[in-house]
Design an enzyme around this catalytic site. Structure first.
Site, short mmCIF file in Angstrom:
data_model
loop_
_atom_site.label_atom_id
_atom_site.label_comp_id
_atom_site.label_asym_id
_atom_site.label_seq_id
_atom_site.Cartn_x
_atom_site.Cartn_y
_atom_site.Cartn_z
CE1 TYR A 54 14.60 -38.43 6.44
CE2 TYR A 54 14.43 -37.40 8.59
CZ TYR A 54 14.50 -38.53 7.81
OH TYR A 54 14.45 -39.79 8.39
CB SER B 65 28.08 -45.01 11.72
OG SER B 65 27.39 -43.88 11.28
CD GLN C 72 24.20 -31.93 20.55
OE1 GLN C 72 24.70 -31.35 21.50
NE2 GLN C 72 24.85 -32.09 19.40
NE ARG D 62 19.36 -36.21 17.65
CZ ARG D 62 19.46 -34.90 17.91
NH1 ARG D 62 19.34 -34.44 19.14
NH2 ARG D 62 19.67 -34.04 16.91
CG ASP E 175 21.78 -30.98 16.00
OD1 ASP E 175 22.67 -31.41 15.25
OD2 ASP E 175 21.30 -31.65 16.93
CE LYS F 186 15.63 -33.17 27.83
NZ LYS F 186 16.87 -33.87 28.20
P1 NAD Z 1 19.43 -45.64 4.64
O1 NAD Z 1 19.95 -44.40 4.00
O2 NAD Z 1 20.42 -46.68 5.05
O3 NAD Z 1 18.38 -46.37 3.69
C1 NAD Z 1 17.55 -45.67 2.79
C2 NAD Z 1 17.46 -46.47 1.49
O4 NAD Z 1 16.56 -45.80 0.60
C3 NAD Z 1 18.81 -46.57 0.78
O5 NAD Z 1 19.07 -47.90 0.38
C4 NAD Z 1 18.66 -45.65 -0.43
O6 NAD Z 1 19.45 -46.05 -1.52
C5 NAD Z 1 17.16 -45.78 -0.70
N1 NAD Z 1 16.61 -44.65 -1.45
C6 NAD Z 1 16.76 -43.33 -1.19
N2 NAD Z 1 16.09 -42.61 -2.11
C7 NAD Z 1 15.52 -43.50 -2.97
C8 NAD Z 1 14.71 -43.35 -4.13
N3 NAD Z 1 14.35 -42.15 -4.59
N4 NAD Z 1 14.30 -44.47 -4.76
C9 NAD Z 1 14.66 -45.72 -4.32
N5 NAD Z 1 15.42 -45.89 -3.23
C10 NAD Z 1 15.85 -44.79 -2.55
O7 NAD Z 1 18.55 -45.18 5.88
P2 NAD Z 1 17.84 -46.01 7.04
O8 NAD Z 1 18.40 -45.54 8.32
O9 NAD Z 1 17.83 -47.46 6.74
O10 NAD Z 1 16.36 -45.42 6.95
C11 NAD Z 1 15.31 -46.12 6.31
C12 NAD Z 1 14.02 -45.34 6.48
O11 NAD Z 1 13.73 -45.17 7.87
C13 NAD Z 1 14.05 -43.94 5.87
O12 NAD Z 1 12.81 -43.68 5.27
C14 NAD Z 1 14.26 -43.04 7.07
O13 NAD Z 1 13.70 -41.77 6.87
C15 NAD Z 1 13.53 -43.80 8.16
N6 NAD Z 1 14.06 -43.48 9.49
C16 NAD Z 1 15.27 -43.97 9.91
C17 NAD Z 1 15.74 -43.63 11.16
C18 NAD Z 1 17.05 -44.16 11.70
O14 NAD Z 1 17.43 -43.79 12.82
N7 NAD Z 1 17.77 -45.03 11.03
C19 NAD Z 1 15.01 -42.76 11.99
C20 NAD Z 1 13.81 -42.25 11.51
C21 NAD Z 1 13.32 -42.62 10.27
N1 UDP Z 2 26.52 -35.47 15.97
C1 UDP Z 2 27.77 -35.17 16.48
N2 UDP Z 2 28.87 -35.61 15.81
C2 UDP Z 2 28.78 -36.36 14.68
C3 UDP Z 2 27.50 -36.69 14.16
C4 UDP Z 2 26.39 -36.20 14.83
O1 UDP Z 2 27.89 -34.50 17.51
O2 UDP Z 2 29.84 -36.75 14.14
C5 UDP Z 2 25.34 -35.00 16.71
C6 UDP Z 2 24.34 -34.22 15.87
O3 UDP Z 2 24.68 -32.84 15.84
C7 UDP Z 2 23.05 -34.49 16.62
C8 UDP Z 2 23.23 -35.91 17.17
O4 UDP Z 2 24.63 -36.14 17.17
O5 UDP Z 2 22.91 -33.60 17.70
C9 UDP Z 2 22.55 -36.97 16.34
O6 UDP Z 2 22.92 -36.78 15.00
P1 UDP Z 2 22.54 -37.79 13.84
O7 UDP Z 2 23.09 -37.23 12.58
O8 UDP Z 2 22.92 -39.17 14.21
O9 UDP Z 2 20.96 -37.82 13.78
P2 UDP Z 2 19.77 -36.76 14.02
O10 UDP Z 2 19.06 -37.30 15.18
O11 UDP Z 2 20.33 -35.39 14.29
O12 UDP Z 2 19.02 -36.80 12.74
#
Ligand code: NAD
Ligand code: UDP
Length: 309
Positions: free
Chosen positions: A144, A188, A208, A210, A270, A273
């Site tokens: 990723y 969640s 840690q 977030r 993981d 900070k």
């Molecule tokens: P999510 O998993 O809910 O949504 C991702 C969507 O992409 C899903 O609907 C999935 O089915 C679709 N998808 C995955 N692979 C695919 C493929 N090969 N072709 C077509 N569709 C595909 O995640 P999200 O939290 O909504 O994240 C959306 C974007 O934002 C992602 O690119 C993620 O990396 C980025 N992002 C999210 C966060 C966050 O905290 N939510 C943080 C940093 C970056």
């Molecule tokens: N984490 C946790 N318990 C859980 C899920 C996540 O302690 O059930 C911790 C995880 O190890 C990380 C932070 O919460 O340190 C945020 O995790 P998340 O998967 O939400 O996102 P990340 O920022 O690590 O991609």
């Protein structure tokens, strides 16, 4: 009326972005292969004449005549992106290549959902855009992290080579309604565990940190960024920082839960900070998170209460 393509349309963030774009009077084409997304996230828009959904994998090229592209397709939760790491990497790389090729053909603006993960286990806090990061290229998060880093490289090279207007948004931990019940991320997981009075699973010692951004603030930032002349990279998030342990107790308090915390092993690499420096977003696009953590988490608790009842 602008024509806008949103990849990853059935995902958590995209479902909020699409609502905002449709409310704004735009025509939206959504594509997704339901790898982590769900039909219920787009169900409210399927009857809208300004929305068209196409099931498609972004690893395979596609063509639509559009003015703007938001490239969000990619699993974002560690358990999901680690489930099939090679496919995650392909989604990052072929996904952005196909989006860039479309932008090159059509002249569309492009915004890439990059991530704070490009900073890895950061040695500086807060993280600003000048920091190059501390990523283990061989670890379990690399599919990723490196996929998103390489995507940034491709965007910058396409901008330089072909004069595209492709933007890099580095999104920090975002939460809110429409997160999947089985998403596996901390917000969640903790809310669902607390609502069910089950053990709260803290990974490591919970020290840690977030910083959590409510999804409505984030999508406001994404659209402000798309409408600006700036291409980034640009941090988008909320500097509201919690340790994981304090966050668990905060969720227990807001849900009046009887849950107790249990401590499980910390996954490899993981980050310790994480907190965004959003000075550049304030300066370049006038971004300012408006929702307090209390408002955002309470809305999210109500969403999951209805979902699991
Ligand atoms: P999510 O998993 O809910 O949504 C991702 C969507 O992409 C899903 O609907 C999935 O089915 C679709 N998808 C995955 N692979 C695919 C493929 N090969 N072709 C077509 N569709 C595909 O995640 P999200 O939290 O909504 O994240 C959306 C974007 O934002 C992602 O690119 C993620 O990396 C980025 N992002 C999210 C966060 C966050 O905290 N939510 C943080 C940093 C970056
Ligand atoms: N984490 C946790 N318990 C859980 C899920 C996540 O302690 O059930 C911790 C995880 O190890 C990380 C932070 O919460 O340190 C945020 O995790 P998340 O998967 O939400 O996102 P990340 O920022 O690590 O991609």
């Amino acid at each position: 009326m602008k024509k806008i393509l949103v990849t990853g349309a059935a995902g958590f963030i995209a479902s909020h972005l699409i609502k905002k774009l449709l409310d704004n009077g735009d025509f939206v084409i959504g594509i997704d292969n339901f790898y982590t997304g769900s039909e219920s996230n787009i169900e409210p828009y399927l009857q809208n004449e300004n929305f068209k959904f196409i099931q498609h994998d972004v690893v395979t090229p596609y063509h639509f005549d559009v003015d703007e592209i938001y490239n969000l397709a990619c699993p974002a939760s560690p358990p999901h992106y680690q489930r099939n790491p090679i496919y995650t990497f392909k989604t990052c790389i072929f996904g952005i290549l196909n989006a860039l090729e479309l932008a090159k053909k059509t002249g569309a603006k492009l915004l890439q959902a990059s991530t704070s993960e490009v900073y890895g286990d950061a040695m500086v806090c807060p993280q600003d855009e000048k920091y190059f990061g501390n990523v283990n290229p061989n670890g379990i998060r690399a599919c990723y992290d490196e996929g998103k880093r390489a995507s940034e490289t491709l965007i910058c090279d396409y901008n330089r080579e072909y004069g595209l207007n492709a933007k890099i948004a580095r999104i920090f931990n975002t939460y809110g309604e429409n997160m999947d019940v089985n998403d596996g991320r901390v917000v969640s997981n903790f809310i669902i565990q607390a609502l069910n009075n089950e053990d709260i699973t803290i990974y490591g010692d919970g020290s840690q940190s977030r910083s959590f951004c409510y999804v409505k603030d984030l999508v406001e930032g994404l659209t402000l960024f798309m409408d600006s002349d700036f291409t980034g990279p640009l941090n988008l998030g909320n500097p509201c920082e919690f340790t994981v342990k304090d966050f668990a107790n905060y969720v227990i308090e807001l849900t009046s839960s009887k849950s107790k915390c249990v401590y499980l092993p910390l996954p490899q690499d993981d980050p310790h900070k994480r907190k965004p420096d959003i000075s550049l977003a304030r300066e370049k696009i006038g971004f300012e998170p408006r929702y307090t953590i209390e408002q955002g988490i309470k809305n999210t608790i109500e969403y999951f209460r209805n979902k699991i009842s």
